[in-house]
Structures are given as structure tokens and as C-alpha cells.
Write a protein that holds these residues in place. Structure first.
Motif, PDB file in Angstrom:
ATOM      1  N   LEU A 161      14.372   0.889   3.797  1.00  0.00           N
ATOM      2  CA  LEU A 161      12.685   0.970   3.561  1.00  0.00           C
ATOM      3  C   LEU A 161      12.361   1.680   2.352  1.00  0.00           C
ATOM      4  N   ARG A 162      12.983   2.628   2.300  1.00  0.00           N
ATOM      5  CA  ARG A 162      12.816   3.593   0.760  1.00  0.00           C
ATOM      6  C   ARG A 162      13.103   2.677  -0.299  1.00  0.00           C
ATOM      7  N   ALA A 163      14.295   2.098   0.053  1.00  0.00           N
ATOM      8  CA  ALA A 163      14.764   1.141  -1.287  1.00  0.00           C
ATOM      9  C   ALA A 163      13.755  -0.173  -1.551  1.00  0.00           C
ATOM     10  N   ILE A 164      13.087  -0.597  -0.380  1.00  0.00           N
ATOM     11  CA  ILE A 164      12.305  -1.794  -0.292  1.00  0.00           C
ATOM     12  C   ILE A 164      10.804  -1.253  -1.081  1.00  0.00           C
TER      13      ILE A 164
ATOM     14  N   TYR B  55     -11.053   0.681 -12.222  1.00  0.00           N
ATOM     15  CA  TYR B  55      -9.797   0.967 -12.598  1.00  0.00           C
ATOM     16  C   TYR B  55      -9.586   0.185 -14.067  1.00  0.00           C
ATOM     17  N   THR B  56      -9.505   0.976 -15.068  1.00  0.00           N
ATOM     18  CA  THR B  56      -9.561   0.703 -16.480  1.00  0.00           C
ATOM     19  C   THR B  56      -8.344   0.698 -17.120  1.00  0.00           C
ATOM     20  N   ALA B  57      -7.205   1.150 -16.549  1.00  0.00           N
ATOM     21  CA  ALA B  57      -6.051   1.389 -17.218  1.00  0.00           C
ATOM     22  C   ALA B  57      -5.243  -0.188 -17.190  1.00  0.00           C
ATOM     23  N   ALA B  58      -4.459  -0.463 -18.081  1.00  0.00           N
ATOM     24  CA  ALA B  58      -3.807  -1.863 -18.054  1.00  0.00           C
ATOM     25  C   ALA B  58      -3.030  -1.942 -17.002  1.00  0.00           C
ATOM     26  N   TYR B  59      -3.167  -3.048 -16.253  1.00  0.00           N
ATOM     27  CA  TYR B  59      -2.561  -3.090 -14.888  1.00  0.00           C
ATOM     28  C   TYR B  59      -0.833  -3.785 -15.226  1.00  0.00           C
ATOM     29  N   GLN B  60      -0.098  -3.007 -14.710  1.00  0.00           N
ATOM     30  CA  GLN B  60       1.195  -3.102 -15.073  1.00  0.00           C
ATOM     31  C   GLN B  60       2.122  -3.091 -13.827  1.00  0.00           C
ATOM     32  N   HIS B  61       3.337  -4.031 -13.824  1.00  0.00           N
ATOM     33  CA  HIS B  61       4.186  -4.083 -12.773  1.00  0.00           C
ATOM     34  C   HIS B  61       4.645  -2.765 -12.570  1.00  0.00           C
ATOM     35  N   GLY B  62       4.989  -2.174 -11.412  1.00  0.00           N
ATOM     36  CA  GLY B  62       5.709  -1.118 -11.362  1.00  0.00           C
ATOM     37  C   GLY B  62       4.758   0.430 -11.568  1.00  0.00           C
ATOM     38  N   LEU B  63       3.692   0.035 -11.541  1.00  0.00           N
ATOM     39  CA  LEU B  63       2.855   1.352 -12.076  1.00  0.00           C
ATOM     40  C   LEU B  63       2.937   2.207 -10.706  1.00  0.00           C
ATOM     41  N   GLY B  64       3.242   3.431 -11.029  1.00  0.00           N
ATOM     42  CA  GLY B  64       3.540   4.472  -9.787  1.00  0.00           C
ATOM     43  C   GLY B  64       2.004   4.921  -9.362  1.00  0.00           C
ATOM     44  N   ASN B  65       2.187   6.001  -8.591  1.00  0.00           N
ATOM     45  CA  ASN B  65       0.880   6.923  -8.394  1.00  0.00           C
ATOM     46  C   ASN B  65       0.113   7.655  -9.352  1.00  0.00           C
TER      47      ASN B  65
ATOM     48  N   ARG C 180       7.355  -1.037  -6.214  1.00  0.00           N
ATOM     49  CA  ARG C 180       6.875  -0.362  -7.327  1.00  0.00           C
ATOM     50  C   ARG C 180       7.438  -1.014  -8.507  1.00  0.00           C
ATOM     51  N   GLU C 181       8.735  -1.392  -8.688  1.00  0.00           N
ATOM     52  CA  GLU C 181       8.975  -1.981  -9.704  1.00  0.00           C
ATOM     53  C   GLU C 181       8.739  -3.456  -9.898  1.00  0.00           C
ATOM     54  N   ARG C 182       8.282  -4.229  -9.162  1.00  0.00           N
ATOM     55  CA  ARG C 182       7.974  -5.519  -9.163  1.00  0.00           C
ATOM     56  C   ARG C 182       6.455  -5.803  -9.359  1.00  0.00           C
ATOM     57  N   GLY C 183       5.810  -4.753  -8.540  1.00  0.00           N
ATOM     58  CA  GLY C 183       4.279  -4.705  -8.586  1.00  0.00           C
ATOM     59  C   GLY C 183       3.861  -5.589  -7.273  1.00  0.00           C
ATOM     60  N   PHE C 184       4.632  -6.134  -6.333  1.00  0.00           N
ATOM     61  CA  PHE C 184       4.315  -6.726  -5.296  1.00  0.00           C
ATOM     62  C   PHE C 184       5.373  -6.711  -3.986  1.00  0.00           C
ATOM     63  N   ALA C 185       4.856  -6.821  -2.876  1.00  0.00           N
ATOM     64  CA  ALA C 185       5.769  -6.790  -1.807  1.00  0.00           C
ATOM     65  C   ALA C 185       6.006  -8.123  -1.184  1.00  0.00           C
ATOM     66  N   MET C 186       7.210  -8.315  -0.490  1.00  0.00           N
ATOM     67  CA  MET C 186       7.316  -9.516   0.367  1.00  0.00           C
ATOM     68  C   MET C 186       7.733  -9.273   1.780  1.00  0.00           C
ATOM     69  N   GLU C 187       7.392 -10.246   2.538  1.00  0.00           N
ATOM     70  CA  GLU C 187       8.177 -10.079   3.956  1.00  0.00           C
ATOM     71  C   GLU C 187       8.630 -11.392   4.359  1.00  0.00           C
ATOM     72  N   ASP C 188       9.673 -11.398   5.294  1.00  0.00           N
ATOM     73  CA  ASP C 188      10.275 -12.841   5.737  1.00  0.00           C
ATOM     74  C   ASP C 188      10.494 -12.630   7.322  1.00  0.00           C
TER      75      ASP C 188
ATOM     76  N   ILE D  80       0.957  -1.293  -0.025  1.00  0.00           N
ATOM     77  CA  ILE D  80      -0.104  -0.057  -0.239  1.00  0.00           C
ATOM     78  C   ILE D  80       0.805   1.340  -0.125  1.00  0.00           C
ATOM     79  N   TYR D  81       1.723   1.454   1.254  1.00  0.00           N
ATOM     80  CA  TYR D  81       2.556   2.576   1.052  1.00  0.00           C
ATOM     81  C   TYR D  81       3.713   2.847   0.180  1.00  0.00           C
ATOM     82  N   ALA D  82       3.946   1.844  -0.388  1.00  0.00           N
ATOM     83  CA  ALA D  82       5.022   1.905  -1.626  1.00  0.00           C
ATOM     84  C   ALA D  82       4.516   2.937  -2.629  1.00  0.00           C
ATOM     85  N   PHE D  83       3.185   2.965  -2.800  1.00  0.00           N
ATOM     86  CA  PHE D  83       2.621   3.867  -3.690  1.00  0.00           C
ATOM     87  C   PHE D  83       1.969   5.234  -3.016  1.00  0.00           C
TER      88      PHE D  83
END
Length: 276
Positions: free
Chosen positions: A191-194, A266-276, A199-207, A160-163
Motif C-alpha cells: 500500500l505504501r508503494a501504491i 490553490y494558486t500554485a501550478a497543479y503538477q503530477h506528483g505534487l507532495g504535501n 504521488r508520482e502520477r497524480g491520480f489513483a486507480m482501483e480494480d 487523499i491519503y497518499a498525500f
């Protein structure tokens, strides 16, 4: 002149508080006075409906006009509900629509993965779970429905907050970032790098960063304007979920959030890394 006694001061404070509460209640009743059959009402009619003085109605109405919650028709000087209420109602509707539209796809994800499925929304720099589907397996992440959790260390929060707007991220990272597990990342630069990677990958992970022994992956859900209003997450125990297996859930997860987003307008093509 003698200073007023403490009891008198407390009495005045109590009276002022009651007056403010009374004004708030009257303002709420004023807004509720409008209906489909009475979309415009004048001061005299409002005063009669509310059983208060016209001067009180005029004062409250002008305040509500200034805030965009009321408008005044320049032709007849009657009042009508303002667009500010529409904006507030839209926020409520988004939160009501999100779980309703997401529900069948959350069940599909649980059936496909066998893991706990989470639907979260932003909540003042944190994240709140508004829908949890627990894994049917004996060893599983337990539901935390309604709980507010730090966003910086969870996959759902990061998705959520990456965007989020930069100011929102800055405020979140400026606050105390309490380590929840030995693996929690609390350094703002990291965290900013994460967030940039999300945003680049389109998903987040936690370990194991939010809860010991739990791994997760999450992707954002967007509304009709393209704004990220929530995220869907998949979480499970590390004994069953290697990082490779977790990342393998990314494609069905991204497909699910794309479908949910499209159902929210939301009608635009959903893409990985789509920003705000």
C-alpha cells in the motif's frame, strides 16, 4: 467510617455528569454571547447575560482562553473571541465550499464519461462520500452518499491519503485492514508503494478492490494552503471500463480537480506528483 452505599455513589456520579454538561452548555452560551455589536464583554456583563455567578464566568473564560477560543484584552480586561474559533470555522467553511465549488465540474465529468462521479473527503482514516452523481446508464455503480468506507482500497481514499502526513498513514496502515474483495490489497508495504505511485502520477486507480465488478480512478483536490482536502473519483462497471479506458479519464479528471482547487484558492501550478 463506613463506605458510601452504591446508590449514593451512583447519585454522586449522576450529579457530577449533570454538572459537567451544565458547564459545557454555559461555555457554549458564553461564546454565543459575543456579536458584531458586542465584540468585547467583561465578566460582570457576561455573568448578567448568562445569569450565572461571576466566579463561574471567570473560571470558564480562563479555560476558553487557555484553549485559544477566547482572548482577554490586557487594556480593559474584557474578553473577545479568540483565533482558535477562526481556525475551527475555517475547517467548516472548507467542507461547505468544496461541494459548492466542485458541483458544476462533477456534472461536466459525468456528461463526458457517462460514469458515476464521486466527491469524497477524509474521515478519521476512512473516506466519506459527500457528493455522488450516479451514471445515467442502466449498469452503474450505486450512490453511497454519506457512507464511510475504508480508504486503503478505494481510488478516492488513496488519492487523499497518499498525500496525508506520515503519522496519519502509519496509523491507518497499523490498524486492521479488512479485505473487502478477493483483489483488495492489505499488505502495508504494498500500500505504501501504491501511495508513492499515486504521488508520482497524480491520480489513483482501483480494480475491483473496494467493490466486486467496479473499477475507479480519482485525483486529489487541494485548498489554498496546498493541503489535500478531498478527491474526485470516476467509477463504473468493469464490463464497460477496461483499465485502459479508465486511465484515459485521467486527463479530464486532473483538469477538473485543478480547476476546483484553484477555485478554493490553490494558486500554485497543479503538477503530477505534487507532495504535501
Amino acid at each position: 467510617m463506613n463506605a458510601p452505599s452504591k446508590p449514593n455513589a451512583q447519585l454522586e456520579t449522576g450529579r457530577a455528569t449533570r454538572n459537567r454538561l451544565s458547564s459545557v452548555a454555559t461555555a457554549i452560551h458564553l461564546l454565543k454571547a459575543f456579536s458584531e455589536s458586542e465584540s468585547e464583554i467583561g465578566v460582570s456583563a457576561l455573568a448578567k447575560k448568562l445569569k450565572v455567578a461571576k466566579s463561574t464566568v471567570h473560571r470558564l473564560a480562563q479555560t476558553l482562553v487557555a484553549e485559544g477560543l477566547l482572548e482577554q484584552n490586557p487594556q480593559n480586561e474584557r474578553y473577545r473571541l479568540g483565533v482558535g474559533l477562526f481556525a475551527l470555522g475555517t475547517l467548516v467553511r472548507r467542507r461547505m465550499d468544496l461541494p459548492n465549488e466542485a458541483r458544476p465540474y462533477l456534472f461536466d465529468l459525468r456528461k463526458l464519461t457517462g460514469e458515476t462521479i464521486i466527491l469524497g473527503i477524509p474521515s478519521d482514516g476512512a473516506v466519506m462520500h459527500i457528493y455522488d452523481l450516479e451514471s445515467p446508464q442502466a449498469l452503474a455503480m450505486k450512490s453511497d452518499l454519506g457512507a464511510r468506507k475504508p480508504a486503503f482500497c478505494s481510488a478516492v481514499g488513496r488519492a487523499i491519503y497518499a498525500f496525508a502526513p506520515q503519522a496519519v498513514v502509519d496509523e491507518m496502515l497499523a490498524g486492521p485492514l479488512t479485505r473487502r474483495t478477493p483483489k483488495s490489497v492489505t499488505d502495508p508495504a504494498r500500500l505504501r508503494a501504491i501511495f508513492a505511485e499515486v504521488r508520482e502520477r497524480g491520480f489513483a486507480m482501483e480494480d475491483e478492490e473496494n467493490e466486486p465488478g467496479i473499477r475507479g480512478i480519482a485525483a486529489p483536490v487541494r485548498d489554498s494552503s496546498g493541503a489535500v482536502i478531498g478527491a474526485v473519483g470516476i467509477a463504473g462497471p468493469l464490463q464497460r471500463l477496461s483499465l485502459e479506458a479508465l486511465e484515459g479519464f485521467s486527463q479530464p479528471l486532473l483538469s477538473a480537480v485543478a480547476t476546483i482547487s484553484s477555485r478554493l484558492g490553490y494558486t500554485a501550478a497543479y503538477q503530477h506528483g505534487l507532495g504535501n
